[in-house]
Design a protein around this motif. Structure first.
Motif, PDB file in Angstrom:
ATOM      1  N   HIS A 149       0.809  -1.232   0.000  1.00 16.32           N
ATOM      2  CA  HIS A 149       0.000   0.000   0.000  1.00 16.32           C
ATOM      3  C   HIS A 149       0.834   1.271   0.000  1.00 16.32           C
ATOM      4  CE1 HIS A 149      -3.772  -2.018   0.162  1.00 16.32           C
ATOM      5  NE2 HIS A 149      -3.375  -2.758   1.183  1.00 16.32           N
ATOM      6  N   SER A 263      -6.151   5.605  -2.588  1.00 17.59           N
ATOM      7  CA  SER A 263      -6.289   4.560  -1.569  1.00 17.59           C
ATOM      8  C   SER A 263      -5.072   4.536  -0.634  1.00 17.59           C
ATOM      9  CB  SER A 263      -6.485   3.222  -2.294  1.00 17.59           C
ATOM     10  OG  SER A 263      -6.248   2.167  -1.441  1.00 17.59           O
ATOM     11  N   GLU A 266      -5.192   7.565   1.610  1.00 20.04           N
ATOM     12  CA  GLU A 266      -6.274   7.416   2.601  1.00 20.04           C
ATOM     13  C   GLU A 266      -5.778   6.560   3.772  1.00 20.04           C
ATOM     14  OE1 GLU A 266     -10.438   7.969   0.083  1.00 20.04           O
ATOM     15  OE2 GLU A 266      -9.522   5.976   0.191  1.00 20.04           O
ATOM     16  N   ASN A 267      -5.055   5.491   3.431  1.00 21.86           N
ATOM     17  CA  ASN A 267      -4.470   4.617   4.468  1.00 21.86           C
ATOM     18  C   ASN A 267      -3.549   5.389   5.394  1.00 21.86           C
ATOM     19  OD1 ASN A 267      -5.657   2.258   3.877  1.00 21.86           O
ATOM     20  ND2 ASN A 267      -3.956   1.350   2.761  1.00 21.86           N
TER      21      ASN A 267
END
Length: 289
Positions: A149, A263, A266-267
């Motif tokens: 991520h 994404s 956001e993490n």
């Protein structure tokens, strides 16, 4: 000369405690755009005032972000023909001062290594095996499974440096290399995964979308067939829509890079970055050109 005088005067007013004056100064500097960046960076270096430095960083970022939006819009409006160029525009979001010629040279160097091994009579599978050998074994590229991520996985310059990336960044580099060598490898927008297809236009009638076979750039260039895609979609309980098998557009690929970055940030809880990336998403949100 007048410009220089005004810019210098404006920069001197940047530490004014009056918020209204600051907003006026910021507005004028933003109108100048790129022209003021050197002056601002110089003022930042010669200042010990943290408020002033923060204000300068903020203005420079706004100017650079505005450039990224313009560049992305230009790439999109002019047909989005060059996938690598689109990826480099996104790269500018995080690395505005990057030497992009260096990135292009790194890719050219890998391309040359593959080219030296190419032979006229090679089959399509043999060509892919050669790319795989050079890309994964010689240069050591691999999927970043430990830190999947991390937003750095989406920035081409970082992937070329670390030799680690996500499915889409590795696929962008892989397909760019192949296409530079006239090997017809294109992105396929599979849900929750991004793969590549080896396309033979002349087989469009007998084989679905002219795809001879698929390639997984995240897994050392593993080669697989349509039935594997069928099975993957069954596992996800998804209908086998045509778009999951056929090559997709460069715009769709860059949209997906932006989605991955949203994404990732956001993490990390980076709200401002998420908002800015959504602005970039908006630029590509119109229907296909």
């Amino acid at each position: 000369m007048e410009n220089i005088k005004e810019i210098t005067a404006l920069v001197k007013l940047l530490d004014d405690p009056d918020q209204e004056i600051y907003q006026h100064v910021e507005g004028r500097l933003l109108e100048y755009g790129n022209e003021v960046i050197d002056y601002l960076e110089n003022a930042w270096e010669h200042s010990l005032d943290s408020l002033l430095q923060q204000r300068i960083e903020n203005i420079v970022h706004k100017i650079q972000f505005s450039n990224v939006k313009e560049d992305l819009n230009l790439w999109y409006q002019s047909g989005a023909f060059d996938l690598l160029q689109g990826a480099l525009v996104i790269n500018r979001y995080q690395y505005p001062d990057l030497d992009e010629a260096k990135v292009i040279l790194q890719i050219e160097e890998i391309k040359r290594e593959i080219w030296l091994g190419l032979q006229y009579e090679m089959s399509s599978i043999e060509k892919i095996k050669l790319i795989n050998h050079i890309f994964y074994n010689i240069y050591g590229f691999s999927g970043n499974t430990k830190n999947h991520h991390d937003p750095q996985n989406s920035y081409i310059n970082q992937v070329l440096e670390s030799k680690k990336g996500n499915q889409i960044s590795l696929a962008i580099i892989y397909s760019t290399l192949a296409q530079k060598l006239d090997i017809p490898v294109y992105g396929v927008n599979l849900p929750q995964h991004f793969i590549l297809g080896y396309i033979d236009e002349s087989k469009r009638e007998e084989q679905e979308f002219g795809v001879l076979f698929y390639i997984n750039a995240f897994n050392k260039g593993a080669i697989f067939g349509k039935h594997d895609v069928d099975q993957f979609l069954r596992q996800l309980n998804l209908d086998p829509l045509p778009g999951f098998y056929a090559p997709c557009s460069n715009v769709e690929i860059i949209r997906r890079v932006i989605r991955n970055l949203i994404s990732a940030y956001e993490n990390l809880g980076s709200k401002e970055k998420v908002e800015e990336l959504k602005e970039l998403q908006e630029i590509l949100a119109n229907t296909e050109l």
